[in-house]
Design a protein around this motif. Structure first.
Motif, PDB file in Angstrom:
ATOM      1  N   LYS A   2       1.907  64.937 113.531  1.00  0.00           N
ATOM      2  CA  LYS A   2       1.588  65.878 115.131  1.00  0.00           C
ATOM      3  C   LYS A   2       1.548  67.193 114.173  1.00  0.00           C
ATOM      4  CE  LYS A   2       4.990  67.462 117.872  1.00  0.00           C
ATOM      5  NZ  LYS A   2       6.402  67.462 118.715  1.00  0.00           N
ATOM      6  N   CYS A   3       0.704  68.676 114.893  1.00  0.00           N
ATOM      7  CA  CYS A   3       0.598  69.201 113.800  1.00  0.00           C
ATOM      8  C   CYS A   3       1.555  70.419 114.380  1.00  0.00           C
ATOM      9  CB  CYS A   3      -1.144  70.002 115.035  1.00  0.00           C
ATOM     10  SG  CYS A   3      -1.236  71.441 114.005  1.00  0.00           S
ATOM     11  N   PRO A   4       1.908  70.745 113.594  1.00  0.00           N
ATOM     12  CA  PRO A   4       3.246  71.767 113.215  1.00  0.00           C
ATOM     13  C   PRO A   4       2.952  72.933 113.823  1.00  0.00           C
ATOM     14  CG  PRO A   4       2.665  71.661 111.507  1.00  0.00           C
ATOM     15  CD  PRO A   4       1.749  70.482 111.960  1.00  0.00           C
ATOM     16  N   PHE A   5       1.999  73.079 114.462  1.00  0.00           N
ATOM     17  CA  PHE A   5       0.948  74.833 114.539  1.00  0.00           C
ATOM     18  C   PHE A   5       0.959  74.111 116.386  1.00  0.00           C
ATOM     19  CE2 PHE A   5      -0.191  74.919 110.508  1.00  0.00           C
ATOM     20  CZ  PHE A   5       0.762  75.569 109.486  1.00  0.00           C
ATOM     21  N   LEU A   9      -1.420  65.639 118.490  1.00  0.00           N
ATOM     22  CA  LEU A   9      -1.163  64.286 117.600  1.00  0.00           C
ATOM     23  C   LEU A   9      -2.631  64.313 116.803  1.00  0.00           C
ATOM     24  CD1 LEU A   9       0.634  62.350 119.237  1.00  0.00           C
ATOM     25  CD2 LEU A   9       1.333  63.061 118.528  1.00  0.00           C
ATOM     26  N   GLU A  10      -4.149  64.756 117.203  1.00  0.00           N
ATOM     27  CA  GLU A  10      -4.921  64.713 116.286  1.00  0.00           C
ATOM     28  C   GLU A  10      -5.242  65.415 114.965  1.00  0.00           C
ATOM     29  OE1 GLU A  10      -7.691  62.440 117.623  1.00  0.00           O
ATOM     30  OE2 GLU A  10      -6.446  61.236 119.033  1.00  0.00           O
ATOM     31  N   CYS A  31      -5.845  70.433 111.637  1.00  0.00           N
ATOM     32  CA  CYS A  31      -5.339  70.697 113.009  1.00  0.00           C
ATOM     33  C   CYS A  31      -6.980  70.234 114.026  1.00  0.00           C
ATOM     34  CB  CYS A  31      -5.064  70.950 113.684  1.00  0.00           C
ATOM     35  SG  CYS A  31      -4.309  71.295 115.845  1.00  0.00           S
ATOM     36  N   GLY A  32      -7.386  68.985 114.582  1.00  0.00           N
ATOM     37  CA  GLY A  32      -8.625  68.566 115.675  1.00  0.00           C
ATOM     38  C   GLY A  32      -8.830  69.677 116.853  1.00  0.00           C
ATOM     39  N   ALA A  33      -7.045  70.476 117.180  1.00  0.00           N
ATOM     40  CA  ALA A  33      -7.406  71.607 118.430  1.00  0.00           C
ATOM     41  C   ALA A  33      -7.329  72.497 117.651  1.00  0.00           C
ATOM     42  CB  ALA A  33      -6.643  71.142 119.227  1.00  0.00           C
ATOM     43  N   CYS A  34      -6.681  73.275 117.254  1.00  0.00           N
ATOM     44  CA  CYS A  34      -6.229  74.952 116.497  1.00  0.00           C
ATOM     45  C   CYS A  34      -7.518  74.795 115.328  1.00  0.00           C
ATOM     46  CB  CYS A  34      -4.891  74.787 116.841  1.00  0.00           C
ATOM     47  SG  CYS A  34      -3.771  74.233 115.712  1.00  0.00           S
TER      48      CYS A  34
END
Length: 155
Positions: A2-5, A9-10, A31-34
């Protein structure tokens, strides 16, 4: 992971390195999102025996308590952090090799004293004087004589 920011989950491992002492693995993740990067550490999960105190209470083994006790005994002594870490690793290895689910706190204390005696005689005497709760000066003198030979030599 899990991204701490952002909590996504990606995440992807970007870089993996084994620590110098090979006790853990350091991973850089993205992180795949941010797209922010963060570091994780992977260590083996080991179950140490519970420590049985003199009053019968059972507590969880904590490396930090051993480290704190040894650091206090070794205060202002010429012993490196690496030497202390190695001593603690030897103590933990002995605990695991016992194959027990519970270990008496006095047995753990004896393991700590044995390692301190190898590292630094002064630290050993400091730790032992508190650990063994001497009732009088003669008991303390006996310990000092045992460690350093006869201390009543002329000066």
């Amino acid at each position: 992971m899990k991204c701490p920011f952002c909590g996504n989950l990606e995440t992807q491992v970007v870089e993996t390195r084994v620590a110098e002492d090979a006790d853990f693995i350091r991973r850089r993740r993205q992180c795949g999102a941010c797209e922010k990067r963060f570091t994780t550490y992977e260590r083996p999960d080991v179950n140490f025996p519970a420590i049985v105190k003199k009053d019968g209470r059972r507590i969880e083994y904590k490396r930090s308590k051993i480290l704190d006790s040894m650091t206090l005994a070794l205060r202002k002594r010429p012993v490196s952090t690496e030497q202390v870490d190695s001593a603690i690793e030897r103590i933990e290895e002995k605990l695991l090799n016992l194959g027990l689910r519970e270990v008496a706190s006095n047995r753990l204390g004896e393991l700590v004293m044995r390692e301190l005696k190898k590292l630094d005689k002064v630290a050993y005497v400091r730790f032992a004087s508190v650990y063994r709760s001497f009732e009088d000066i003669d008991e303390f003198k006996t310990l000092v004589d045992e460690v350093g030979g006869n201390s009543s030599k002329g000066r």
